[in-house]
Design a protein around this motif. Sequence first.
Motif, PDB file in Angstrom:
ATOM      1  N   GLY A  52       0.772  -1.237   0.000  1.00  0.00           N
ATOM      2  CA  GLY A  52       0.000   0.000   0.000  1.00  0.00           C
ATOM      3  C   GLY A  52       0.802   1.285   0.000  1.00  0.00           C
ATOM      4  N   LEU A  53       2.113   1.186  -0.179  1.00  0.00           N
ATOM      5  CA  LEU A  53       2.936   2.397  -0.238  1.00  0.00           C
ATOM      6  C   LEU A  53       3.039   2.876  -1.685  1.00  0.00           C
ATOM      7  N   PRO A  54       3.286   4.178  -1.883  1.00  0.00           N
ATOM      8  CA  PRO A  54       3.387   4.682  -3.261  1.00  0.00           C
ATOM      9  C   PRO A  54       4.652   4.181  -3.980  1.00  0.00           C
ATOM     10  N   ASP A  55       5.693   3.898  -3.223  1.00  0.00           N
ATOM     11  CA  ASP A  55       6.982   3.485  -3.792  1.00  0.00           C
ATOM     12  C   ASP A  55       7.848   3.054  -2.596  1.00  0.00           C
ATOM     13  N   VAL A  56       9.118   2.746  -2.892  1.00  0.00           N
ATOM     14  CA  VAL A  56      10.069   2.481  -1.808  1.00  0.00           C
ATOM     15  C   VAL A  56      10.172   3.714  -0.910  1.00  0.00           C
ATOM     16  N   ILE A  57      10.240   3.504   0.402  1.00  0.00           N
ATOM     17  CA  ILE A  57      10.405   4.636   1.333  1.00  0.00           C
ATOM     18  C   ILE A  57      11.692   4.458   2.138  1.00  0.00           C
ATOM     19  N   ALA A  58      12.243   5.580   2.564  1.00  0.00           N
ATOM     20  CA  ALA A  58      13.450   5.543   3.399  1.00  0.00           C
ATOM     21  C   ALA A  58      13.115   4.979   4.773  1.00  0.00           C
ATOM     22  N   HIS A  59      14.097   4.369   5.410  1.00  0.00           N
ATOM     23  CA  HIS A  59      13.948   3.952   6.798  1.00  0.00           C
ATOM     24  C   HIS A  59      13.658   5.208   7.642  1.00  0.00           C
ATOM     25  N   GLY A  60      12.674   5.140   8.516  1.00  0.00           N
ATOM     26  CA  GLY A  60      12.440   6.266   9.420  1.00  0.00           C
ATOM     27  C   GLY A  60      13.690   6.581  10.221  1.00  0.00           C
ATOM     28  N   MET A  61      14.400   5.533  10.622  1.00  0.00           N
ATOM     29  CA  MET A  61      15.610   5.755  11.419  1.00  0.00           C
ATOM     30  C   MET A  61      16.724   6.409  10.606  1.00  0.00           C
ATOM     31  N   PHE A  62      16.686   6.220   9.279  1.00  0.00           N
ATOM     32  CA  PHE A  62      17.654   6.943   8.427  1.00  0.00           C
ATOM     33  C   PHE A  62      17.354   8.442   8.485  1.00  0.00           C
ATOM     34  N   THR A  63      16.090   8.779   8.319  1.00  0.00           N
ATOM     35  CA  THR A  63      15.691  10.193   8.372  1.00  0.00           C
ATOM     36  C   THR A  63      16.043  10.789   9.737  1.00  0.00           C
ATOM     37  N   MET A  64      15.789  10.004  10.789  1.00  0.00           N
ATOM     38  CA  MET A  64      16.115  10.481  12.137  1.00  0.00           C
ATOM     39  C   MET A  64      17.625  10.726  12.277  1.00  0.00           C
ATOM     40  N   ALA A  65      18.419   9.824  11.688  1.00  0.00           N
ATOM     41  CA  ALA A  65      19.879   9.961  11.755  1.00  0.00           C
ATOM     42  C   ALA A  65      20.349  11.203  11.004  1.00  0.00           C
ATOM     43  N   GLU A  66      19.735  11.490   9.846  1.00  0.00           N
ATOM     44  CA  GLU A  66      20.135  12.678   9.072  1.00  0.00           C
ATOM     45  C   GLU A  66      19.737  13.954   9.808  1.00  0.00           C
ATOM     46  N   ALA A  67      18.523  13.973  10.348  1.00  0.00           N
ATOM     47  CA  ALA A  67      18.012  15.208  10.951  1.00  0.00           C
ATOM     48  C   ALA A  67      18.894  15.699  12.101  1.00  0.00           C
ATOM     49  N   ILE A  68      19.431  14.786  12.891  1.00  0.00           N
ATOM     50  CA  ILE A  68      20.227  15.215  14.057  1.00  0.00           C
ATOM     51  C   ILE A  68      21.602  15.724  13.634  1.00  0.00           C
ATOM     52  N   VAL A  92       9.580   9.316   3.579  1.00  0.00           N
ATOM     53  CA  VAL A  92      10.414   9.898   2.530  1.00  0.00           C
ATOM     54  C   VAL A  92      10.375   8.915   1.357  1.00  0.00           C
ATOM     55  N   ILE A  93       9.751   9.334   0.267  1.00  0.00           N
ATOM     56  CA  ILE A  93       9.572   8.452  -0.885  1.00  0.00           C
ATOM     57  C   ILE A  93      10.799   8.563  -1.787  1.00  0.00           C
ATOM     58  N   VAL A  94      11.376   7.409  -2.103  1.00  0.00           N
ATOM     59  CA  VAL A  94      12.649   7.398  -2.838  1.00  0.00           C
ATOM     60  C   VAL A  94      12.461   6.691  -4.184  1.00  0.00           C
ATOM     61  N   PRO A  95      12.321   7.473  -5.273  1.00  0.00           N
ATOM     62  CA  PRO A  95      12.126   6.858  -6.587  1.00  0.00           C
ATOM     63  C   PRO A  95      13.395   6.178  -7.102  1.00  0.00           C
ATOM     64  N   ASN A  96      13.206   5.248  -8.021  1.00  0.00           N
ATOM     65  CA  ASN A  96      14.326   4.492  -8.576  1.00  0.00           C
ATOM     66  C   ASN A  96      14.905   5.241  -9.781  1.00  0.00           C
ATOM     67  N   ASP A  97      15.576   6.350  -9.492  1.00  0.00           N
ATOM     68  CA  ASP A  97      16.211   7.121 -10.567  1.00  0.00           C
ATOM     69  C   ASP A  97      17.522   7.696 -10.039  1.00  0.00           C
ATOM     70  N   ALA A 124      12.074  18.601   9.384  1.00  0.00           N
ATOM     71  CA  ALA A 124      12.607  17.795   8.280  1.00  0.00           C
ATOM     72  C   ALA A 124      11.527  17.679   7.220  1.00  0.00           C
ATOM     73  N   MET A 125      11.876  18.095   5.994  1.00  0.00           N
ATOM     74  CA  MET A 125      10.922  18.105   4.880  1.00  0.00           C
ATOM     75  C   MET A 125      11.448  17.243   3.742  1.00  0.00           C
ATOM     76  N   SER A 126      10.527  16.614   3.014  1.00  0.00           N
ATOM     77  CA  SER A 126      10.895  15.938   1.774  1.00  0.00           C
ATOM     78  C   SER A 126       9.723  16.078   0.809  1.00  0.00           C
ATOM     79  N   ALA A 127      10.017  16.466  -0.423  1.00  0.00           N
ATOM     80  CA  ALA A 127       8.979  16.666  -1.446  1.00  0.00           C
ATOM     81  C   ALA A 127       7.851  17.562  -0.918  1.00  0.00           C
ATOM     82  N   GLY A 128       8.225  18.582  -0.154  1.00  0.00           N
ATOM     83  CA  GLY A 128       7.250  19.561   0.318  1.00  0.00           C
ATOM     84  C   GLY A 128       6.426  19.124   1.510  1.00  0.00           C
ATOM     85  N   GLN A 129       6.723  17.945   2.053  1.00  0.00           N
ATOM     86  CA  GLN A 129       5.961  17.468   3.208  1.00  0.00           C
ATOM     87  C   GLN A 129       6.855  17.323   4.427  1.00  0.00           C
TER      88      GLN A 129
END
Lengths: 142, 150
Positions: A52-68, A92-97, A124-129
């Motif tokens: 049910g996801l739109p595409d591959v998404i980043a690990h939440g913990m990856f985003t948490m690691a970047e934000a700090i 964080v939606i990560v397209p295959n490109d 922390a924002m990604s694609a305007g969200q």
Amino acid sequence: MTAKIAYDEVEVGTELPAQTFPVTRATLVQYAGASGDFNPIHWNEKFAVEVGLPDVIAHGMFTMAEAIRVVTDWAGDPAAVVEYGVRFTKPVIVPNDDQGAEIQVSAKVAAKLDDQQVRVDITAMSAGQKVLGMSRAVVRLA
Amino acid sequence: MALDQSFVGRTYPPTEPYEVGREKIREFAEAIGDANPAYTDQEAAKELGHPDVIAPPTFVFAITFKAAGQVIEDPQLGLDYSRVVHGDQKFSYTRPVRAGDRLSVTSTIEAIKSLAGNDILDIRGEVHDASGEHVVTAWTKLVSRAPEGV
């Protein structure tokens, strides 16, 4: 612990230097290996779509690691972080490109606390969200 | 199905120690693209007053989440892990994790709630080093989404 920012030099509203972090499928594969989180929603789009996801998404913990990183780069010593919490609000939606996605992180001092500590609120924002909510760190300054 | 409230407050036995390796910290720092020398250069870490390289703040999650597996996979609790998403995460540090640490995690179920058919589970992981000193506490909120059409 040796923070390079002095408590007396910051005020409520002081902005930390903002940063943008790129994330591609290769980043997620590398993070999966380093963290041991091999959930296929982070590398297999067929699986991600099936659940049910739109595409591959980043690990939440990856985003948490970047934000700090905005906080640890500012403070100098990562050990200055005494508390850090987030809510995972949007993926964080990560397209295959070749471009992948970006995580834009900004932060500001929201409160001065006792014991040379400040509370930093992180956005922390990604694609305007907004991808993290209630994202806060308590940092002990010099 | 709502989870059994009687599990609130249950504490699981401490895990076998996880030994934190310098190269594992380096691998993690590279994976998040963080070139802070405190993570990879012993001299730089010592200049900041640390006895060895330290780990990035979220590194310890891999250890606490593995420990939380005792809770998540507890057949008596009956959590449907295939429907679980990570809701919140918080850490409170007494000191940073560093290379050479032998870390043991004690997991406790802090809360169980049911909201709009979703099961919400709060797990606290207390991380101690080999001498029994507190290093960090991790709070993980897991949300098990209600099946569609319920």
